[in-house]
Design a protein around this motif. Structure first.
Motif, PDB file in Angstrom:
ATOM      1  N   ALA A  35       0.875  -1.178   0.039  1.00 55.50           N
ATOM      2  CA  ALA A  35      -0.060  -0.060   0.058  1.00 55.50           C
ATOM      3  C   ALA A  35       0.930   1.317  -0.064  1.00 55.50           C
ATOM      4  O   ALA A  35       0.595   2.174  -0.584  1.00 55.50           O
ATOM      5  CB  ALA A  35      -1.095  -0.006   1.044  1.00 55.50           C
ATOM      6  N   ASP A  36       1.823   1.225   0.838  1.00 48.34           N
ATOM      7  CA  ASP A  36       2.740   2.582   0.774  1.00 48.34           C
ATOM      8  C   ASP A  36       3.500   2.728  -0.507  1.00 48.34           C
ATOM      9  O   ASP A  36       4.191   3.645  -0.904  1.00 48.34           O
ATOM     10  CB  ASP A  36       3.916   2.042   1.766  1.00 48.34           C
ATOM     11  CG  ASP A  36       3.676   2.303   3.262  1.00 48.34           C
ATOM     12  OD1 ASP A  36       2.642   2.893   3.461  1.00 48.34           O
ATOM     13  OD2 ASP A  36       4.405   1.882   3.935  1.00 48.34           O
ATOM     14  N   SER A  71      -1.065  -3.364  -4.478  1.00 44.16           N
ATOM     15  CA  SER A  71      -2.188  -4.390  -3.636  1.00 44.16           C
ATOM     16  C   SER A  71      -1.427  -5.918  -4.008  1.00 44.16           C
ATOM     17  O   SER A  71      -0.944  -5.862  -5.035  1.00 44.16           O
ATOM     18  CB  SER A  71      -3.408  -4.260  -3.950  1.00 44.16           C
ATOM     19  OG  SER A  71      -4.001  -4.589  -4.983  1.00 44.16           O
ATOM     20  N   ILE A  72      -1.912  -6.792  -3.099  1.00 43.30           N
ATOM     21  CA  ILE A  72      -1.597  -8.134  -3.644  1.00 43.30           C
ATOM     22  C   ILE A  72      -2.116  -8.641  -4.821  1.00 43.30           C
ATOM     23  O   ILE A  72      -1.701  -9.438  -5.429  1.00 43.30           O
ATOM     24  CB  ILE A  72      -2.044  -9.199  -2.161  1.00 43.30           C
ATOM     25  CG1 ILE A  72      -0.974  -8.931  -1.044  1.00 43.30           C
ATOM     26  CG2 ILE A  72      -2.112 -10.673  -2.478  1.00 43.30           C
ATOM     27  CD1 ILE A  72      -1.244  -9.542   0.290  1.00 43.30           C
ATOM     28  N   LYS A  73      -3.434  -8.072  -4.987  1.00 37.99           N
ATOM     29  CA  LYS A  73      -4.257  -8.518  -6.271  1.00 37.99           C
ATOM     30  C   LYS A  73      -3.372  -8.269  -7.448  1.00 37.99           C
ATOM     31  O   LYS A  73      -2.949  -7.117  -7.532  1.00 37.99           O
ATOM     32  CB  LYS A  73      -5.638  -7.960  -6.229  1.00 37.99           C
ATOM     33  CG  LYS A  73      -6.416  -8.597  -7.373  1.00 37.99           C
ATOM     34  CD  LYS A  73      -7.863  -8.418  -7.226  1.00 37.99           C
ATOM     35  CE  LYS A  73      -8.851  -9.165  -7.919  1.00 37.99           C
ATOM     36  NZ  LYS A  73      -8.912 -10.335  -7.989  1.00 37.99           N
ATOM     37  N   GLY A  74      -3.307  -8.978  -8.543  1.00 39.39           N
ATOM     38  CA  GLY A  74      -2.638  -8.981  -9.782  1.00 39.39           C
ATOM     39  C   GLY A  74      -0.925  -9.330  -9.351  1.00 39.39           C
ATOM     40  O   GLY A  74      -0.463  -8.871 -10.534  1.00 39.39           O
ATOM     41  N   ASP A  99      -6.826 -14.611  -4.528  1.00 41.86           N
ATOM     42  CA  ASP A  99      -6.923 -14.638  -5.851  1.00 41.86           C
ATOM     43  C   ASP A  99      -5.740 -14.753  -6.455  1.00 41.86           C
ATOM     44  O   ASP A  99      -5.492 -13.966  -7.714  1.00 41.86           O
ATOM     45  CB  ASP A  99      -7.912 -13.856  -6.386  1.00 41.86           C
ATOM     46  CG  ASP A  99      -9.068 -14.188  -7.048  1.00 41.86           C
ATOM     47  OD1 ASP A  99      -9.756 -13.504  -7.586  1.00 41.86           O
ATOM     48  OD2 ASP A  99      -9.122 -15.583  -7.205  1.00 41.86           O
ATOM     49  N   GLU A 100      -4.625 -15.236  -5.997  1.00 37.56           N
ATOM     50  CA  GLU A 100      -3.187 -15.022  -6.272  1.00 37.56           C
ATOM     51  C   GLU A 100      -2.725 -16.420  -7.058  1.00 37.56           C
ATOM     52  O   GLU A 100      -3.227 -17.471  -6.829  1.00 37.56           O
ATOM     53  CB  GLU A 100      -2.266 -14.762  -5.501  1.00 37.56           C
ATOM     54  CG  GLU A 100      -2.420 -13.218  -4.956  1.00 37.56           C
ATOM     55  CD  GLU A 100      -2.720 -12.050  -5.889  1.00 37.56           C
ATOM     56  OE1 GLU A 100      -1.813 -11.994  -7.006  1.00 37.56           O
ATOM     57  OE2 GLU A 100      -3.803 -11.611  -6.028  1.00 37.56           O
ATOM     58  N   ASN A 101      -1.748 -16.164  -8.244  1.00 37.25           N
ATOM     59  CA  ASN A 101      -1.212 -17.440  -8.849  1.00 37.25           C
ATOM     60  C   ASN A 101       0.383 -17.162  -8.652  1.00 37.25           C
ATOM     61  O   ASN A 101       0.899 -15.833  -8.088  1.00 37.25           O
ATOM     62  CB  ASN A 101      -1.633 -17.188 -10.162  1.00 37.25           C
ATOM     63  CG  ASN A 101      -1.291 -16.077 -10.877  1.00 37.25           C
ATOM     64  OD1 ASN A 101      -0.052 -15.552 -10.603  1.00 37.25           O
ATOM     65  ND2 ASN A 101      -1.990 -15.943 -11.999  1.00 37.25           N
TER      66      ASN A 101
END
Length: 166
Positions: free
Chosen positions: A77-78, A82-85, A108-110
């Motif tokens: 976030a800093d 974000s984790i997504k993508g 939803d990660e790979n």
């Protein structure tokens, strides 16, 4: 441990000890608590990581891995991410690594092709000073272990507060 406790700002002692055993062997921690209690009376706050039935904490098994994910989310976030993508590499698949993988996957990660821009030190002292310098020169952001994996010590503190309230 002292630094980790300071980072999460809990009023907790600064020592850490251990016995070489499988983390699944909660009975060893229960045994330590029981032996201490024989000489000093019932004292569930003497050790943390006990089974839930013996004043342990719900969520303790996942706490360090969950803390790593929370710390990762804050770091990203800093940096406007974000984790997504994103893709992740998790070195090691013990208790912490397996929980990190599970929790990231739930988001939803790979794990496709990875080009590391961020390293999250989920284990203690995984990046030595020489590697740290090389990675820093390459622009890799490293989230230190004393912050990233402090979720476990935070829940240990909650467990001590919990047993003192019983």
């Amino acid at each position: 441990m002292t630094w980790k406790i300071d980072v999460v700002n809990v009023p907790y002692g600064g020592a850490n000890g251990g016995i070489k055993c499988s983390p699944k062997d909660f009975y060893i921690v229960a045994w330590i608590s029981d032996e201490y209690s024989k000489f000093h009376g019932y004292s569930p706050a003497i050790v943390t990581g006990k089974p839930i039935e013996l004043s342990g904490s719900l969520g303790r098994e996942a706490a360090t891995g969950r803390g790593v994910v929370f710390a990762t989310e804050a770091l990203l976030a800093d940096h406007g991410k974000s984790i997504k993508g994103l893709t992740f590499v998790i070195q090691g698949f013990g208790n912490v690594g397996s929980w990190v993988a599970r929790l990231i996957h739930e988001r939803d990660e790979n794990a496709g092709d990875v080009k590391a821009k961020f390293i999250i030190e989920a284990a203690n002292s995984i990046t030595d000073p020489e590697a740290d310098e090389i990675l820093s020169k390459k622009g890799v952001v490293i989230l230190p272990d004393m912050y990233a994996n402090a979720g476990g010590v935070t829940v240990n503190y909650f467990e001590l507060v919990q047993v003192k309230m019983e």
